[in-house]
Design a protein around this motif. Structure first.
Motif, PDB file in Angstrom:
ATOM      1  N   GLY A 195       0.804  -1.214   0.000  1.00  0.00           N
ATOM      2  CA  GLY A 195       0.000   0.000   0.000  1.00  0.00           C
ATOM      3  C   GLY A 195       0.837   1.264   0.000  1.00  0.00           C
ATOM      4  O   GLY A 195       0.294   2.368   0.055  1.00  0.00           O
ATOM      5  N   GLY A 211     -14.235   1.334  -0.207  1.00  0.00           N
ATOM      6  CA  GLY A 211     -13.706   2.568   0.375  1.00  0.00           C
ATOM      7  C   GLY A 211     -14.228   3.843  -0.246  1.00  0.00           C
ATOM      8  O   GLY A 211     -13.762   4.942   0.105  1.00  0.00           O
ATOM      9  N   THR A 214      -9.646   7.857   2.751  1.00  0.00           N
ATOM     10  CA  THR A 214      -8.724   6.717   2.792  1.00  0.00           C
ATOM     11  C   THR A 214      -7.903   6.735   4.076  1.00  0.00           C
ATOM     12  O   THR A 214      -7.367   5.709   4.477  1.00  0.00           O
ATOM     13  CB  THR A 214      -7.752   6.746   1.600  1.00  0.00           C
ATOM     14  N   GLY A 215      -7.769   7.908   4.689  1.00  0.00           N
ATOM     15  CA  GLY A 215      -6.957   8.034   5.895  1.00  0.00           C
ATOM     16  C   GLY A 215      -5.486   8.253   5.607  1.00  0.00           C
ATOM     17  O   GLY A 215      -4.656   8.201   6.515  1.00  0.00           O
ATOM     18  N   VAL A 216      -5.149   8.532   4.351  1.00  0.00           N
ATOM     19  CA  VAL A 216      -3.759   8.790   3.999  1.00  0.00           C
ATOM     20  C   VAL A 216      -3.281  10.056   4.713  1.00  0.00           C
ATOM     21  O   VAL A 216      -4.091  10.915   5.096  1.00  0.00           O
ATOM     22  CB  VAL A 216      -3.628   8.918   2.468  1.00  0.00           C
ATOM     23  N   GLN A 276      -8.964   7.233  -3.666  1.00  0.00           N
ATOM     24  CA  GLN A 276      -9.951   6.166  -3.452  1.00  0.00           C
ATOM     25  C   GLN A 276      -9.875   5.118  -4.555  1.00  0.00           C
ATOM     26  O   GLN A 276      -9.997   3.918  -4.286  1.00  0.00           O
ATOM     27  CB  GLN A 276     -11.354   6.766  -3.397  1.00  0.00           C
ATOM     28  N   GLN A 283      -6.883   2.932  -3.889  1.00  0.00           N
ATOM     29  CA  GLN A 283      -7.171   2.076  -2.742  1.00  0.00           C
ATOM     30  C   GLN A 283      -8.063   0.908  -3.146  1.00  0.00           C
ATOM     31  O   GLN A 283      -7.833  -0.243  -2.741  1.00  0.00           O
ATOM     32  CB  GLN A 283      -7.857   2.893  -1.656  1.00  0.00           C
ATOM     33  N   LYS A 337      -3.909  -0.887   3.548  1.00  0.00           N
ATOM     34  CA  LYS A 337      -4.119   0.538   3.780  1.00  0.00           C
ATOM     35  C   LYS A 337      -3.040   1.315   3.033  1.00  0.00           C
ATOM     36  O   LYS A 337      -1.849   1.071   3.214  1.00  0.00           O
ATOM     37  CB  LYS A 337      -4.050   0.852   5.273  1.00  0.00           C
ATOM     38  N   THR A 377      -0.555   4.345   2.096  1.00  0.00           N
ATOM     39  CA  THR A 377       0.181   5.249   2.984  1.00  0.00           C
ATOM     40  C   THR A 377       1.251   6.007   2.229  1.00  0.00           C
ATOM     41  O   THR A 377       1.741   5.559   1.184  1.00  0.00           O
ATOM     42  CB  THR A 377       0.831   4.475   4.148  1.00  0.00           C
ATOM     43  N   GLU A 390      -0.772  -2.804   6.667  1.00  0.00           N
ATOM     44  CA  GLU A 390      -1.982  -3.007   7.465  1.00  0.00           C
ATOM     45  C   GLU A 390      -3.109  -3.387   6.516  1.00  0.00           C
ATOM     46  O   GLU A 390      -3.279  -2.770   5.461  1.00  0.00           O
ATOM     47  CB  GLU A 390      -2.357  -1.725   8.209  1.00  0.00           C
ATOM     48  N   TYR A 391      -3.868  -4.401   6.875  1.00  0.00           N
ATOM     49  CA  TYR A 391      -4.922  -4.877   5.985  1.00  0.00           C
ATOM     50  C   TYR A 391      -6.282  -4.746   6.668  1.00  0.00           C
ATOM     51  O   TYR A 391      -6.431  -5.024   7.866  1.00  0.00           O
ATOM     52  CB  TYR A 391      -4.673  -6.339   5.588  1.00  0.00           C
ATOM     53  N   GLY A 392      -7.265  -4.353   5.865  1.00  0.00           N
ATOM     54  CA  GLY A 392      -8.629  -4.294   6.362  1.00  0.00           C
ATOM     55  C   GLY A 392      -9.329  -5.626   6.176  1.00  0.00           C
ATOM     56  O   GLY A 392      -8.712  -6.635   5.799  1.00  0.00           O
TER      57      GLY A 392
END
Length: 628
Positions: free
Chosen positions: A235, A355, A360-362, A400, A403, A416, A418, A437-439
């Motif tokens: 990611g 998502g 995305t939380g980047v 998005q 992602q 995720k 980053t 990190e994986y959702g």
């Protein structure tokens, strides 16, 4: 009338007593002050040294420096003309300009002659001022500063630090607390050091892809351009491009368009690229399978129970198609038919799991969420689900889209995304190192694998054929969408979003590559103007990362790899590009070329050079390099 002498004496006695009392009080107060312990002097506030921003390999993108305001006390200058003529050259100003400032503020305690001068310029002026005895009316005010050695490279990502020493955009803003920590009450250390931020981007790869992007933007006469390349497994974003861009060293003079972080902040209707995600929903939910067939006659029509007729046109009469064929030829008719087979809530749940409709939380400020319609909204109609299936009536960001593509590239699991690779303290100790990190699982692995094979077919014989690489498998999906007309409403007849998503190699995906061309002139069809740029950028990525090509010869290797941060500089027939190089890289070059004259100003990294890169080398020529 006679005055009573007794009354006069009585008043004098009273006055004398009062004066004596006051004097006695003053003496007592003075004695107390004389023996009182002097108050403790407040300790000076700690200095904060802002951390650097570097790429994944440690190449500097933003480094701490000092700037200065140069000012004078005008009323103390006895000969303004002599002063102005003496300092004009080193101040980089005309003497008349300096005289004008002094004359306009002749009675002021302080007047700024020039703002934001560099350390080097400050040193030169200090020497002149000292030699001519101007020190008693001159002053330099130190300011925290920032040098951006690579100028406009990834400028919206890196961001900008303002004159007050705080970040105003990009990583400079979003990671302000790490770069420049707040001084805690009672802090005793004289200097507080910020953390050094390592981004995930590779600045060398970024440079190569920006060059491709700028050429593509020029050839298509587009207004804006976006490119994101990410590691499909981790990611981590390897390249982040938003054009036009601003030179961070002259940021205040840039335009609003150059400052916009488009991948995070601009939302748009993606068009047919979105079909890979809606196809995933239909396949993964089980309402269709690989063998389900749809008949495209060039027009999807349906009449609702309220006697409303829905029409969605297709670019061609494609005949009988499976989902593979529907993706290869980007068939609107087939996708509209698929939408009739899946209930709305399940359809929207897949869009949510991918998502869309949320951040995305980047690690960037002001990220937009896009727009996904709610069935309860007044704007929801009988055709909404069908048009969403082909990438309309919803808006997304480029982040998005990347992602969501990571889900397909990573066998249904979403890593995720980053931009933060690691964090180090001033001594080089690692305080954070990114690990993937994986959702929660979005798709079955089998669904993701089949979609990749469909995208590969699209590159081989469908709308994305101009993106095919030949020696490395690649899966693509193109899309061209009319942009909303903000003035007249509806859709514009002239403005289009042309975009293409790529994942490669298909067998074991390593890279997700996404390109968006906004408002191209003339040809706008993504298969013609974006797919070739995907191929060119993918070729550059493959070579830069050393990925194995099918046509490459096999060689034996010991397994030991020697890695240098920068390739050695060499001068042949043309002047090389020195930009961003540290001073240590220049020393061997200077020693090995005695026939050339080098003038090296300052310390740190090269921020400008003369002559320009690519200029012919002439014996005895002078090469001037300015470092900060």
């Amino acid at each position: 009338m006679q005055t009573n002498g007794f009354l006069i004496r009585k008043r004098l006695y009273l006055l004398f007593a009062l004066i004596t009392f006051v004097l006695f009080g003053i003496v007592i107060t003075y004695v107390k002050l004389a023996f009182r312990k002097p108050p403790a002097q407040p300790s000076p506030s700690p200095k904060v040294e802002r951390g650097s921003i570097v790429d994944r390999n440690g190449k500097p993108l933003a480094v701490q420096t000092n700037f200065y305001h140069f000012g004078v006390t005008p009323k103390l200058i006895k000969d303004p003309k002599y002063f102005a003529e003496t300092i004009a050259k080193d101040a980089g100003m005309r003497a008349e300009e300096i005289l004008g400032i002094i004359a306009s503020r002749k009675n002021a305690q302080y007047a700024i002659i020039k703002k934001h001068i560099s350390q080097e310029q400050c040193d030169r002026l200090t020497a002149v001022i000292r030699d001519h005895n101007f020190s008693h009316f001159c002053r330099f005010d130190q300011l925290p500063g920032r040098i951006y050695p690579l100028h406009d490279l990834a400028s919206q990502l890196v961001g900008y630090m303002g004159t007050m020493g705080t970040g105003l955009s990009g990583i400079e803003y979003s990671l302000e607390d790490l770069l420049s920590p707040e001084v805690k009450e009672g802090e005793t250390e004289p200097t507080i050091y910020g953390k050094n931020i390592y981004l995930t981007i590779d600045s060398d790869l970024q440079y190569k892809l920006e060059k491709i992007s700028k050429n593509a933007m020029e050839s298509t006469q587009a207004e804006n351009f976006m490119l994101i390349a990410s590691d499909a497994k981790s990611g981590e974003i390897l390249s982040y491009i938003s054009l036009p861009s601003a030179d961070l060293n002259t940021y205040p003079r840039s335009t609003p368009q150059q400052r916009i972080d488009r991948p995070a902040m601009v939302t748009y209707e993606p068009g047919s690229v979105f079909k890979i995600f809606t196809a995933a929903a239909y396949l993964d939910s089980g309402v269709i399978d690989e063998d389900t067939i749809f008949l495209c006659d060039g027009l999807y029509t349906r009449t609702t129970s309220h006697n409303e007729t829905i029409r969605i046109s297709c670019l061609d009469h494609h005949g009988y198609l499976s989902v593979r064929g529907a993706l290869e030829f980007s068939c609107n008719d087939a996708f509209a038919q698929m939408s009739d087979l899946l209930n709305t809530s399940t359809f929207l749940s897949y869009i949510d799991k991918f998502g869309f409709g949320k951040k995305t939380g980047v690690e960037l400020p002001r990220e937009e969420i896009g727009y996904i319609k709610n069935p309860e909204a007044k704007s929801w109609s009988a055709r909404t689900k069908a048009t969403m299936s082909i990438g309309q009536e919803l808006t997304v960001t480029a982040l998005q889209m990347v992602q969501a593509a990571e889900v397909i590239a990573n066998k249904g699991l979403p890593p995720k995304i980053t931009l933060l690779k690691r964090i180090k303290d001033k001594d080089g100790n690692v305080e954070y190192n990114h690990s993937p990190e994986y959702g929660e699982r979005v798709l079955k692995a089998s669904t993701a694998k089949y979609l990749l094979s469909c995208m590969e077919s699209t590159a081989e014989k469908g709308t994305g054929s101009r993106a095919a690489l030949g020696d490395i498998s690649i899966g693509v999906k193109t899309g061209t969408a009319q942009m909303a007309d903000p003035v007249h409403g509806g859709y514009s007849d002239t403005d289009f979003i042309s975009n293409c998503m790529a994942i490669f190699p298909v067998e074991e995906p390593q890279i997700v590559l996404y390109i968006v061309v906004e408002k191209a002139k003339g040809e706008t069809y993504a298969g013609r103007i974006v797919a070739p740029v995907i191929r060119e950028a993918a070729d550059e990525i493959i070579d830069h990362l050393g990925m194995t090509r099918d046509a490459a010869p096999a060689v034996e290797h010991t397994g030991l790899v020697s890695i240098t941060e920068n390739m050695p500089l060499e001068i042949d027939d043309i002047v090389p590009d020195f930009m961003g190089r540290p001073k240590r890289d220049l020393i061997p070059l200077i020693q090995n070329n005695p026939e050339l004259k080098f003038v090296v100003n300052g310390e740190g990294w090269v921020i400008s050079q003369k002559p320009a890169p690519g200029s012919p080398v002439v014996e005895g020529m002078t090469i001037e390099l300015n470092l900060e």
